[in-house]
Design an enzyme around this catalytic site. Structure first.
Site, short mmCIF file in Angstrom:
data_model
loop_
_atom_site.label_atom_id
_atom_site.label_comp_id
_atom_site.label_asym_id
_atom_site.label_seq_id
_atom_site.Cartn_x
_atom_site.Cartn_y
_atom_site.Cartn_z
N GLY A 189 0.83 -1.20 0.00
CA GLY A 189 0.00 0.00 0.00
C GLY A 189 0.86 1.24 0.00
CB ALA A 190 0.74 4.39 -0.94
CG ASP A 197 -2.95 9.32 10.27
OD1 ASP A 197 -4.09 9.84 10.28
OD2 ASP A 197 -2.43 8.88 9.25
#
Length: 690
Positions: free
Chosen positions: A25-26, A140
Site C-alpha cells: 500500500g501507500a 493518525d
C-alpha cells in the site's frame, strides 16, 4: 480486498537486507512493501518518498521518531524491527501483520454489533496505553491504520508518530493526520498529547458501529470544520456506546477520559469478550478463528482467508546483479494467434511540476476542464487562486486568498493578500473579475481579482461552508443557518433567502433558471432562481453532501445512503437509482452520456446517464471523496490512498497514477495541460503534467 499488489517499474528490489516481493500500500510518507529477510521472515517495509528524504530537517525528525517507535512493543501493535533513517532511501521495517484493514472489513461486511465494537475498543486502548507509555503519540489513528488479525487487532504506522513533546506542526507547517479522525487541537495547531489519540479512537469506534465517521463525509475542509465547531452525529449508536464515544470526542482534551480509564470502561462493557480469539488463550478449548469471537463472523471468515489461506508471494530473483531498482520495461507485443494481448508495461508516474505549500485545509477552487469550444467567461486560465494563511495560520486558521501565475508556481510571487474576519471555509468562485468566497465569520465576500480589494460583504446567519455558484449576475450560497441565499453579484444585496431543513454545505448547480442544491436533511431541492420559491423536493435516504450535476434535463446527485440518483429536472421524479457499497459524497461529472462518480467504497464508477447501468468500475486504494474531472477522454480523480489517478473514460483502464504524500479528498482541476489537486489537511498543491 487483495492483500498484495504486483511490483511495478521503479520499485526497489531490495531495501537494506530485505528482498522486496510485493506492494502492500501507500501512506503519507511513502510506499509500503512486503519484504523478506535472508532467514525468510516477512516484514512491512516503508520507503520514504525521495522529496521528503532530501530534507535534512525531515531526516532528523524521522530518526527521532524511529527511535521513539522502537520503544513501542505491545500485544496489539506492530513494532519496528529495523530501520535506516540515513539510508538512500530512508526506510523502516515493522512486523508484518497478515490482517485485514478495519476500513475494508466495515466496507465489505457493514457495521459491527456493540459487543464486538467494545472488544475492539479494548484492544485498541491497550495498544494506545503501550504507545503512550513509550512517550509516543500516534496522531493518525484511523480505520486503515488498524489491522484485524487472527490473534487480535494491530495498530500500525508508527512512522508518522511523534514523540510526546512535539507540537502538532512540523517545521514546514504541515499537519499530520486524517480529516474526520484528527482532534480539534491538531487542526488548530495546539499542543498534541495522548488525549488526541483518544479522540481518534472515539471516531474509529463510531465508524465501526455505524459504517460512517461521526462528522460525516465531504471535503477535508468541511470535515475539519465540523470537528472543530460542530458536535458529532452519534444518533445511530446504542446508548452505552454513545456515552463512551461522546466522552472521547469532547472538544477540550482535558475533558476526555485517559486511555487507562477508557480501557477499564471498555473491558467492563465488552461483557468479558476479549479482543483475542479464544483459540489464542492457553486454557481455552480448541476453536477455529472463524467461530464467533471478538469480531463478527463474516469478518472472521475474511481474516481467516487472508491470514491462513492466502499464500505469501515468492521473492523474485534479481533482474541483474548489482542493481537495487527494477529497470523500466517495454511493452511486449502479443504473438500472432495468441488469445489475450499483453498488458502494456506500467507507465511511469507523471512529472511533478512543483508544489506550493499552503495552510492546512486550503483548497484549490474549481477550474474549468479544457474544452474545444472555449471556456466560461470571467475565468483567466493563466492564473490559479490559492488559499493563503496569516502569520499565525495553523489548522483551520488560514484567513485570506492570493493569486499566483499557474505557470510559475516555483517562484510563488504574491500578487495580493485579502484578510477576512475569520477562517475561509469554502472554495472560491471567480466571475466577472471578482472572487466570491465564504468564511466562518458568517459572511460571503466579494474581492476584486486584480487588486485584492473588497467589493462588498454579505452577512448570513451561520458559517458559509458551501462554495458559491455564480450565474446570471447572481451568487448562490448555502450556510450553516440552514438557508440558501441569492445575492446580487454587483451590489452584494440579497435577492432572496430559501430555508431548508438542515445545513447547506455542498455547492449548488444552476441550470434552466433553477438552483439545485443538496442538504444534510437528505433532500435535493429545486429552487426558482428568480423568485426563491421551491419547485420541488426529492428525498434520499441520507444526507446529501454531493454537489448536483445537471445534463439533458436530469439532475444527478449522490447521497450518504450509498446511492447515485438521477432525478427529472422538471418534475423531481426519480429516473433511476444506482447503488454503491458506501457513501457517495463525490460530486458527479457528466460527459458524453456517462456519469462519473466516486464512492467511499474506494471505487470510481462510470454509469450510463440514460439507463443507470454500470459501464465500468475502477478500484482505488482508498475512499474516493474527490469529484472527478473529465478532459480529453480521461477521468482524473483523487483518492484517500494518496494517488491521483488518470483513468480511460471509455474502458475504465488506468492510464497512470501519481502518488502524493497526502490523502486526496479535494477535487482535481484540468487546465493548460496540467492537473491541479490539493493534498489533504496539509494543504499541499500539486501540479501534474498530462
Amino acid at each position: 480486498m487483495e492483500p498484495f499488489e504486483a511490483l511495478e517499474a521503479g520499485d526497489p528490489e531490495q531495501v537494506g537486507r530485505y528482498r522486496i516481493v510485493a506492494r502492500l500500500g501507500a501512506g503519507g510518507m511513502g510506499r509500503v512493501y512486503l519484504g523478506r529477510s535472508p532467514g525468510g521472515r516477512f516484514v512491512a517495509v516503508k520507503v520514504v518518498r525521495p522529496e521528503l528524504a532530501e530534507d535534512g530537517g525531515f531526516r532528523r525528525r524521522f530518526a527521532q521518531e524511529v527511535a521513539a517507535a522502537r520503544r513501542v512493543n505491545g500485544a496489539f501493535t506492530a513494532g519496528v524491527v529495523d530501520a535506516d533513517p540515513d539510508g538512500s532511501p530512508a526506510w523502516l521495517a515493522t512486523v508484518y501483520v497478515p490482517g485485514v484493514p478495519l476500513g475494508d472489513a466495515v466496507a465489505a461486511h457493514g457495521p459491527w454489533p456493540q459487543a464486538e465494537v467494545f472488544a475492539l475498543g479494548a484492544g485498541l486502548a491497550e495498544a494506545l496505553e503501550v504507545i503512550h507509555a513509550a512517550g509516543v503519540v500516534h496522531r493518525d489513528l484511523k480505520p486503515s491504520n488498524i489491522l484485524l488479525a487472527a490473534d487480535g487487532p494491530r495498530v500500525i504506522d508508527f512512522g508518522i508518530s511523534v514523540a510526546g513533546e512535539a507540537s502538532a506542526l512540523t517545521s514546514t507547517g504541515t499537519v499530520v493526520g486524517t480529516p474526520g479522525f484528527m482532534s480539534p487541537e491538531q487542526l488548530t495547531g495546539k499542543r498534541v498529547g495522548p488525549a488526541s489519540d483518544v479522540f481518534a479512537l472515539g471516531a474509529v469506534l463510531a465508524f465501526t458501529a455505524t459504517g460512517a465517521g461521526p462528522f460525516g463525509t465531504g471535503s477535508a475542509h468541511a470535515l475539519s470544520f465540523r470537528v472543530v465547531y460542530e458536535e458529532p452525529d452519534l444518533r445511530q449508536l446504542p446508548p452505552d456506546l454513545r456515552t463512551l464515544v461522546a466522552s472521547c470526542l469532547a472538544k477540550e482534551p482535558d475533558r476526555r477520559p485517559t486511555v487507562t480509564t477508557l480501557l477499564h470502561e471498555l473491558a467492563d462493557t465488552s461483557g468479558g469478550r476479549p479482543a483475542v480469539p479464544p483459540a489464542s488463550t492457553p486454557t481455552a478449548s480448541p476453536r477455529t478463528v472463524t467461530e464467533p469471537g471478538w469480531f463478527p463472523e463474516p469478518v472472521a471468515a475474511t481474516v481467516h482467508s487472508r491470514t491462513l489461506a492466502a499464500p505469501l508471494p515468492e521473492a523474485p530473483p534479481p533482474s541483474r546483479p548489482g542493481t537495487s531498482e527494477r529497470p523500466p520495461t517495454e511493452p511486449v507485443p502479443a504473438e500472432p494467434g495468441a488469445g489475450r494481448p499483453e498488458r502494456p508495461a506500467p507507465t511511469r508516474p507523471r512529472e511533478q511540476r512543483g508544489f506550493v505549500v499552503l495552510p492546512p485545509g486550503a483548497r484549490l477552487p474549481s477550474l474549468p476542464p479544457v474544452k474545444a469550444a472555449g471556456r466560461p467567461a470571467g475565468i483567466t486560465r493563466r492564473r490559479t487562486l490559492l488559499g493563503l494563511g496569516g502569520a499565525t495560520a495553523a489548522g483551520l486558521g488560514f484567513v485570506g486568498w492570493k493569486t499566483r501565475d499557474s505557470g510559475s508556481a516555483a517562484s510563488g510571487e504574491q500578487r495580493w493578500l485579502f484578510r477576512a474576519g475569520d477562517s475561509l471555509s469554502s472554495s472560491g468562485a471567480v466571475a466577472g473579475g471578482v472572487v466570491f468566497v465564504g468564511s466562518v465569520d458568517k459572511s460571503l465576500y466579494a474581492v476584486d481579482a486584480a487588486t485584492g480589494k473588497r467589493r462588498w460583504t454579505f452577512p448570513t446567519g451561520g458559517a458559509v461552508l458551501s462554495s458559491p455558484a455564480v450565474a446570471g449576475g447572481v451568487v448562490y450560497i448555502g450556510s450553516v443557518d440552514k438557508s440558501l441565499y441569492a445575492v446580487d453579484a454587483a451590489s452584494g444585496k440579497r435577492r432572496w433567502r430559501f430555508r431548508t431543513g438542515n445545513v447547506v454545505d455542498p455547492p449548488g448547480a444552476v441550470a434552466g433558471g433553477v438552483v439545485f442544491v443538496g442538504c444534510r436533511d437528505g433532500n435535493l431541492y429545486a429552487v426558482d432562481a428568480t423568485s426563491g420559491e421551491q419547485r420541488w423536493r426529492f428525498r434520499t435516504g441520507g444526507a446529501v453532501g454531493s454537489s448536483p450535476a445537471v445534463a439533458g434535463g436530469v439532475v444527478y446527485v449522490g447521497s450518504q445512503d450509498g446511492n447515485l440518483y438521477a432525478v427529472d429536472a422538471t418534475s423531481g421524479e426519480q429516473r433511476w437509482k444506482f447503488p454503491t457499497q458506501h457513501f457517495v459524497s463525490s460530486s458527479p461529472a457528466v460527459v458524453d452520456g456517462v456519469v462519473y462518480v466516486g464512492g467511499w467504497d474506494r471505487n470510481l464508477y462510470a454509469v450510463d446517464a440514460a439507463s443507470g447501468e454500470q459501464r465500468w468500475r475502477f478500484r482505488t486504494g482508498g475512499a474516493v471523496g474527490s469529484s472527478p474531472a473529465v478532459a480529453g477522454g480521461v477521468v482524473y480523480v483523487g483518492s484517500e490512498d494518496g494517488n491521483l489517478y488518470a483513468v480511460d473514460a471509455a474502458s475504465g483502464e488506468k492510464r497512470w497514477n501519481f502518488h502524493t504524500a497526502r490523502s486526496l479528498y479535494e477535487d482535481p482541476a484540468v487546465a493548460d495541460g496540467m492537473v491541479y489537486i490539493a493534498g489533504g489537511a496539509a494543504g499541499v498543491l500539486y501540479a501534474v503534467t498530462l
